[in-house]
Design an enzyme around this catalytic site. Structure first.
Site, PDB file in Angstrom:
ATOM      1  CG  ASP A  76      -1.871  -0.711   1.435  1.00 30.06           C
ATOM      2  OD1 ASP A  76      -1.985  -1.863   0.387  1.00 30.06           O
ATOM      3  OD2 ASP A  76      -2.713  -1.006   2.330  1.00 30.06           O
ATOM      4  CG  HIS A 121      -4.532   2.573  -0.722  1.00 33.59           C
ATOM      5  ND1 HIS A 121      -5.529   2.021   0.266  1.00 33.59           N
ATOM      6  CD2 HIS A 121      -3.435   3.213   0.020  1.00 33.59           C
ATOM      7  CE1 HIS A 121      -5.060   1.931   1.317  1.00 33.59           C
ATOM      8  NE2 HIS A 121      -3.803   2.731   1.460  1.00 33.59           N
ATOM      9  CG  HIS A 131      -3.809   7.136   2.578  1.00 35.40           C
ATOM     10  ND1 HIS A 131      -3.616   7.281   3.907  1.00 35.40           N
ATOM     11  CD2 HIS A 131      -3.598   5.760   2.088  1.00 35.40           C
ATOM     12  CE1 HIS A 131      -3.465   5.959   4.267  1.00 35.40           C
ATOM     13  NE2 HIS A 131      -3.476   5.135   3.172  1.00 35.40           N
ATOM     14  CG  HIS A 173       2.215  -0.036   4.148  1.00 30.78           C
ATOM     15  ND1 HIS A 173       1.967  -1.199   5.315  1.00 30.78           N
ATOM     16  CD2 HIS A 173       1.216   0.832   4.190  1.00 30.78           C
ATOM     17  CE1 HIS A 173       0.667  -0.826   5.477  1.00 30.78           C
ATOM     18  NE2 HIS A 173       0.217   0.159   5.041  1.00 30.78           N
TER      19      HIS A 173
HETATM   20 ZN    ZN Z   1      -2.790   3.160   3.353  1.00 36.72          ZN
END
Ligand code: ZN
Length: 353
Positions: A174, A224, A228, A321
Site C-alpha cells: 500500500d 487506494h 489517502h 507498504h
Molecule cells: Zn494506506
C-alpha cells in the site's frame, strides 16, 4: 573564635530576614505571600490566589486526553479534560490556595475508540465484498474493527466444515508508488513472486513510470484512494468526497491502460457506503487478514518477518507498504517473508478480479 561564630549567626539572621521581610511587608498591605507546591515545584503566590489565577500566572495548562483510533491516531482532541488535585482531593479553577497546598495538574487520560465485532458469511467459492482473505470455502469471516474509524484490527476466517482452503497467499503493498517501489519490485522479480500494489492516486500521477513497471512485472494494481484521507476516517467522508477519492484514481489508472477492480480504503476504514461507492466503478473492497504493522516508524525487518510468518495461513492476504514512513524495513524484510511463506508450502499469488 567568637567572631566567626557571630558572623555565622548574622548570616543566618540575614537569610531569615530576607525570607520574612517581604512576607511581613506584604502582610502589612494585606497580601501575604504563600508557598505552594505545583507538580512538585515550589511556587510562591499571594494569599487569596485561586488555582485558575496560578495557572494563568505561570502559564500552566491541564493537558486534555484524546480519543484515539485502533492504531493510536487521534480521532478527536480534548475529550477528557484532565483534573486539578489538591492534597489528594479534586479541586477546580476557582479553589483558593492555602499555604502548603500541593497541587497536581493531572492530564486527561486518552482512550481508544470502542471495537466492534462483525461476522461476514462466505458462501461456496464466491469471494466476499469486502474481501479479507482468499478463502473461498463456506464459513464465516470474523472481523474486529474500530467502531468510529472503521479501521480493521483483525479478520479471522472460520470454515463451516472440513475444507481445503487455497494453498495460496497474497502479498499486497500500500501507499506507493514511492522511492522504495522499484527496489521492492526488483526483489519480487528476483524471487518470481507476484503481488498486488494498492496505489495512492497522487503518487501514481507523479510516478506513472513505476505503476507501469508494476504491471509489466506481472503485478496486480488496485486503487487506494486519491490522497489517502485518514481524518475523518474514510468511511465517514461525505458521499461526494468518497466517490471522488475512488473515481479520480480509477480515471487516472484507466488513462494509463489499467482497469483496477480492487479498492482498498485508507486504514481499512469501510462500511456499506464504501462498498457501494467502490461497486459504482465495478470494484470490490479488499482488506487483509495479516497486518505486521510494517508501516510503523521504528518497526524492524526482523519484527515484520516474525509477525508475518507467525500469522500466515493458507488463503491469507498480507498487508505491507511500499510507501509511508518505513518502507526500507519492509524492503529488507521481503526476501525472508517470501522464502518463509514458501517454506510452509504456500504459493504466492496476485489478487484477481
Ligand atoms: Zn494506506
Amino acid at each position: 573564635m567568637k567572631v566567626p561564630r557571630f558572623g555565622r549567626l548574622f548570616a543566618v539572621l540575614g537569610v531569615v530576614a530576607v525570607i520574612l521581610i517581604p512576607t511581613v511587608v506584604a502582610t502589612a498591605r494585606g497580601r501575604a505571600t504563600i508557598a505552594v507546591r505545583v507538580d512538585g515545584s515550589l511556587l510562591s503566590v499571594r494569599g487569596g490566589t485561586t488555582v485558575g489565577d496560578l495557572m494563568q500566572r505561570y502559564g500552566l495548562h491541564l493537558q486534555p486526553g484524546n480519543l484515539l483510533d485502533v492504531d493510536g491516531a487521534v480521532l478527536q482532541r480534548g475529550v477528557e479534560p484532565g483534573r486539578i488535585v489538591i492534597d489528594g482531593r479534586t479541586a477546580n479553577a476557582s479553589t483558593t490556595l492555602r499555604a502548603g497546598d500541593s497541587v497536581i495538574l493531572e492530564a486527561g487520560a486518552s482512550r481508544a475508540e470502542p471495537r466492534v465485532r462483525s461476522v461476514y458469511r462466505t458462501q461456496g467459492a464466491r469471494t466476499t465484498n469486502p474481501q479479507f482473505s482468499l478463502a473461498g470455502a463456506p464459513g464465516e469471516e470474523i472481523v474486529v474493527s474500530g467502531a468510529i474509524s472503521g479501521k480493521v484490527v483483525s479478520a479471522t476466517f472460520r470454515p463451516a466444515g472440513p475444507s481445503r482452503g487455497p494453498r495460496s497467499v497474497a502479498l499486497t503493498f500500500d501507499d506507493g508508488p514511492g522511492p522504495y517501489t522499484a527496489r521492492i519490485l526488483s526483489v519480487l522479480r528476483k524471487y518470481g513472486a507476484p503481488a498486488t500494489f494498492f496505489v495512492i492516486g497522487i503518487h501514481a500521477r507523479d510516478h506513472g513510470d513505476l505503476v507501469r513497471e508494476e504491471v509489466q512485472a506481472g503485478m496486480a494494481v488496485g486503487n487506494h484512494s486519491w490522497d489517502h484521507p485518514i481524518r475523518p476516517p474514510f468511511a465517514k467522508l461525505s458521499g461526494s468526497r468518497m466517490r471522488s477519492e475512488i473515481e479520480q484514481t480509477e480515471q487516472l489508472l484507466l488513462s494509463m491502460g489499467i482497469a483496477p477492480q480492487l479498492f482498498r480504503p485508507p486504514g481499512g476504514s469501510f462500511s456499506q457506503r464504501v462498498i457501494d461507492a467502490a461497486r459504482a466503478v465495478d470494484s470490490r473492497v479488499v482488506l487483509w487478514d495479516v497486518d505486521p504493522m510494517d508501516w510503523k516508524r521504528g518497526r524492524t525487518p526482523g519484527q515484520i518477518v516474525r509477525a508475518v510468518l507467525k500469522a500466515v495461513r493458507p488463503g491469507a492476504i498480507i498487508e505491507l507498504h511500499d510507501g509511508g514512513p518505513n518502507p526500507q524495513a519492509t524492503l529488507a524484510a521481503l526476501p525472508r517473508i517470501i522464502t518463509g511463506i514458501r517454506a510452509k508450502g504456500l504459493r504466492l499469488v496476485a489478487l484477481g478480479a
